[in-house]
Design a protein around this motif. Structure first.
Motif, PDB file in Angstrom:
ATOM      1  N   LEU A 253       0.847  -1.185   0.000  1.00  0.00           N
ATOM      2  CA  LEU A 253       0.000   0.000   0.000  1.00  0.00           C
ATOM      3  C   LEU A 253       0.883   1.235   0.000  1.00  0.00           C
ATOM      4  O   LEU A 253       1.829   1.336   0.781  1.00  0.00           O
ATOM      5  N   THR A 254       0.584   2.166  -0.902  1.00  0.00           N
ATOM      6  CA  THR A 254       1.266   3.457  -0.933  1.00  0.00           C
ATOM      7  C   THR A 254       0.225   4.547  -0.739  1.00  0.00           C
ATOM      8  O   THR A 254      -0.796   4.587  -1.434  1.00  0.00           O
ATOM      9  N   LEU A 255       0.491   5.413   0.219  1.00  0.00           N
ATOM     10  CA  LEU A 255      -0.440   6.491   0.569  1.00  0.00           C
ATOM     11  C   LEU A 255       0.214   7.835   0.341  1.00  0.00           C
ATOM     12  O   LEU A 255       1.383   8.035   0.705  1.00  0.00           O
ATOM     13  N   ASP A 256      -0.538   8.784  -0.248  1.00  0.00           N
ATOM     14  CA  ASP A 256      -0.102  10.164  -0.216  1.00  0.00           C
ATOM     15  C   ASP A 256      -0.860  10.871   0.906  1.00  0.00           C
ATOM     16  O   ASP A 256      -1.725  10.281   1.562  1.00  0.00           O
ATOM     17  N   PHE A 257      -0.524  12.124   1.141  1.00  0.00           N
ATOM     18  CA  PHE A 257      -1.090  12.810   2.298  1.00  0.00           C
ATOM     19  C   PHE A 257      -2.599  12.965   2.183  1.00  0.00           C
ATOM     20  O   PHE A 257      -3.330  12.747   3.157  1.00  0.00           O
ATOM     21  N   SER A 258      -3.081  13.324   1.007  1.00  0.00           N
ATOM     22  CA  SER A 258      -4.519  13.555   0.851  1.00  0.00           C
ATOM     23  C   SER A 258      -5.314  12.276   1.060  1.00  0.00           C
ATOM     24  O   SER A 258      -6.386  12.295   1.673  1.00  0.00           O
ATOM     25  N   SER A 259      -4.789  11.136   0.590  1.00  0.00           N
ATOM     26  CA  SER A 259      -5.513   9.883   0.790  1.00  0.00           C
ATOM     27  C   SER A 259      -5.439   9.420   2.237  1.00  0.00           C
ATOM     28  O   SER A 259      -6.356   8.768   2.741  1.00  0.00           O
ATOM     29  N   LEU A 260      -4.368   9.789   2.938  1.00  0.00           N
ATOM     30  CA  LEU A 260      -4.266   9.434   4.354  1.00  0.00           C
ATOM     31  C   LEU A 260      -5.301  10.199   5.177  1.00  0.00           C
ATOM     32  O   LEU A 260      -6.058   9.595   5.954  1.00  0.00           O
ATOM     33  N   VAL A 261      -5.362  11.521   5.005  1.00  0.00           N
ATOM     34  CA  VAL A 261      -6.264  12.315   5.851  1.00  0.00           C
ATOM     35  C   VAL A 261      -7.726  12.150   5.429  1.00  0.00           C
ATOM     36  O   VAL A 261      -8.625  12.576   6.170  1.00  0.00           O
TER      37      VAL A 261
END
Length: 505
Positions: A253-261
């Motif tokens: 899984l790779t997350l960017d900041f927008s998908s995390l928050v």
């Protein structure tokens, strides 16, 4: 010859400082986090044996890195002066100083995480400045030595040039700082950032026992302790941040900041304490952390039954191995994005860091986290465990006396004692106070929202005039009473009862 020696030394020092200034300016303009001087300091930190690092933290606290930089600068000044003296024997002799110094700087830069060819440019610029400027500065001194009749004039020329170079070097460093103001840009982004689900709440009123002098139950961001291995803190724009979760999982899984928050936000009051904290020390604080539970992220990735830890990696290359159980049980182990209702301060890991209640930070609290590798302890080694610290770091029960302070004078009669106690993810059941070896007196405890925070305590005991000693001990909700055995923080946390001497008058 002897009378001119200070001028030759000055030439080396001026050239050396100018080289540091131009290398720093180059790093700032290129938005490289580590200027060569900073990279060398961080290399020293990584190579420092654990007991030495622990001793430095114990003596210097959060000023340990400042002290290290000052020591390195002092050593460099000595090297610069030696280079100046060597120039009296020929233009090439200072290279015996400049080249090794550049080699050390280059090695330090290249050992940084994700170093590239661009990161070597500040070293090259600094070396070029050293060689060319030193040669120019010593030309006037050399002419004066060969022509005694012109010596006085050439000295004046040298001093004028040295002064001009010093001013120019300072200007270059300042200009580089202005041009490469990456930190200010990220600070602006941080201030404007609004994260859905993050709320600002004051500490619950009943957490305080109402005794002046006790550390506030909620630690303000600016007062929260800082312990890490970086000198220049990473400055990362939220849109440039990403996290990779991989290793012993069926699906990465790779997350960017927008998908995390965009995920469900969890907010918890959690106390953090440093394994380096001495008994009665201040390397502990309590804040409201907002973020996404790591257990929720790992759920559904198909974690292998073989896995027993997660190797965390920071943007600056720092690592720690965290027990998988602590990240997947009922505690709020978080990828935190906010602290006390605001986006994380840069020093505390902006834009994302990990928080794991019940574990010391050296095995759990990764600032600027960018990688989580599901693995095993047999395959994974964290930064501090390579220096002799324990591979697992559960927080030990501890208590501290804040009132009265050591050496204080109080009025004889009923004396108020107070402080804090903590045993994260277990909780505090009771706190007891003892004066001069007498009976243990139960203390009043403030209320807390969970077992993951510290608790304030207070007690009043009649004390006659004279010199006295007060000590405190805590008992956890698991029935464990704090041991009186005194042990240093190395390798898995300090133990012992905090004791304070005071006078009643």
């Amino acid at each position: 010859m002897t009378a001119r020696r200070p001028h030759w030394m000055l030439a080396g020092v001026v050239a050396g400082l100018a080289g540091l200034a131009t290398s720093y300016a180059t790093a700032m303009v290129l938005t490289i986090r580590e200027a060569p001087l900073v990279a060398v300091a961080e290399l020293v930190i990584r190579l420092t044996p654990g007991p030495v690092a622990e001793a430095a933290i114990s003596v210097l606290g959060q000023f340990d890195k400042t002290f290290l930089v000052l020591v390195i600068l002092l050593l460099l000044l000595v090297c610069f002066a030696v280079a100046g003296l060597l120039a009296r024997g020929g233009w090439y002799r200072p290279l015996l100083v400049w080249l090794p110094l550049a080699a050390v700087g280059l090695a330090a830069v290249l050992t940084q995480r994700q170093a590239s060819a661009v990161d070597t440019l500040p070293v090259a610029v600094g070396l070029l400045t050293w060689v060319t400027l030193h040669s120019a500065l010593t030309d006037a001194l050399e002419r004066g030595r060969r022509r005694p009749d012109l010596e006085s004039r050439e000295r004046r020329v040298f001093l004028m040039v040295a002064g001009a170079v010093s001013v120019a070097a300072l200007g270059i460093a300042v200009a580089g700082r202005v041009v490469g103001a990456g930190r200010r840009k990220v600070e602006a982004s941080r201030r404007l950032l609004r994260i859905p689900g993050v709320t600002r709440r004051e500490a619950p009123a009943d957490t305080s026992v109402g005794l002046a002098g006790i550390a506030p139950w909620q630690t303000p961001n600016e007062d929260f302790y800082l312990i890490d291995t970086t000198i220049a803190k990473p400055v990362i724009e939220p849109e440039e941040w990403s996290l990779r979760i991989h290793g012993l999982v069926e699906r990465e899984l790779t997350l960017d900041f927008s998908s995390l928050v965009a995920r469900r936000m969890t907010e918890s009051w959690i106390t953090l304490s440093c394994v380096s904290n001495e008994i009665g020390g201040g390397l502990v604080g309590n804040a409201r952390w907002s973020g996404v539970r790591i257990a929720d992220l790992l759920d559904g990735l198909g974690v292998s039954p073989e896995a027993d830890c997660v190797l965390q990696t920071s943007h600056d290359g720092w690592t720690c191995a965290t027990p998988l159980e602590a990240l997947t049980d009922d505690r709020d182990a978080l990828l935190a994005v906010a602290m006390n209702g605001r986006p994380l301060p840069i020093e505390h890991g902006f834009p994302v860091r990990t928080i794991v209640p019940g574990l010391y930070g050296y095995v759990s609290a990764t600032k600027w986290v960018v990688d989580l590798e599901v693995s095993t302890f047999a395959r994974s080694t964290g930064y501090w465990t390579t220096k002799g610290w324990s591979s697992e770091g559960p927080v030990k029960i501890a208590s501290r006396i804040d009132v009265p302070r050591a050496g204080a004078e109080v009025e004889a009669g009923p004396v108020s004692f107070g402080g804090v106690a903590w045993h994260q993810h277990t909780g505090i059941e009771s706190v007891e106070v003892q004066v001069d070896g007498g009976p243990w007196t139960p203390a009043e405890l403030g209320r807390v929202p969970s077992a993951d925070t510290w608790v304030q305590w207070a007690a009043t005991i009649d004390v006659p005039e004279g010199d006295h000693e007060v000590r405190v001990r805590a008992t956890g909700k698991d029935g464990q009473t704090q041991t009186s055995v005194v042990r240093s923080p190395d390798p898995d946390g300090a133990t012992g009862w905090h004791t304070v001497d005071f006078r009643a008058v």
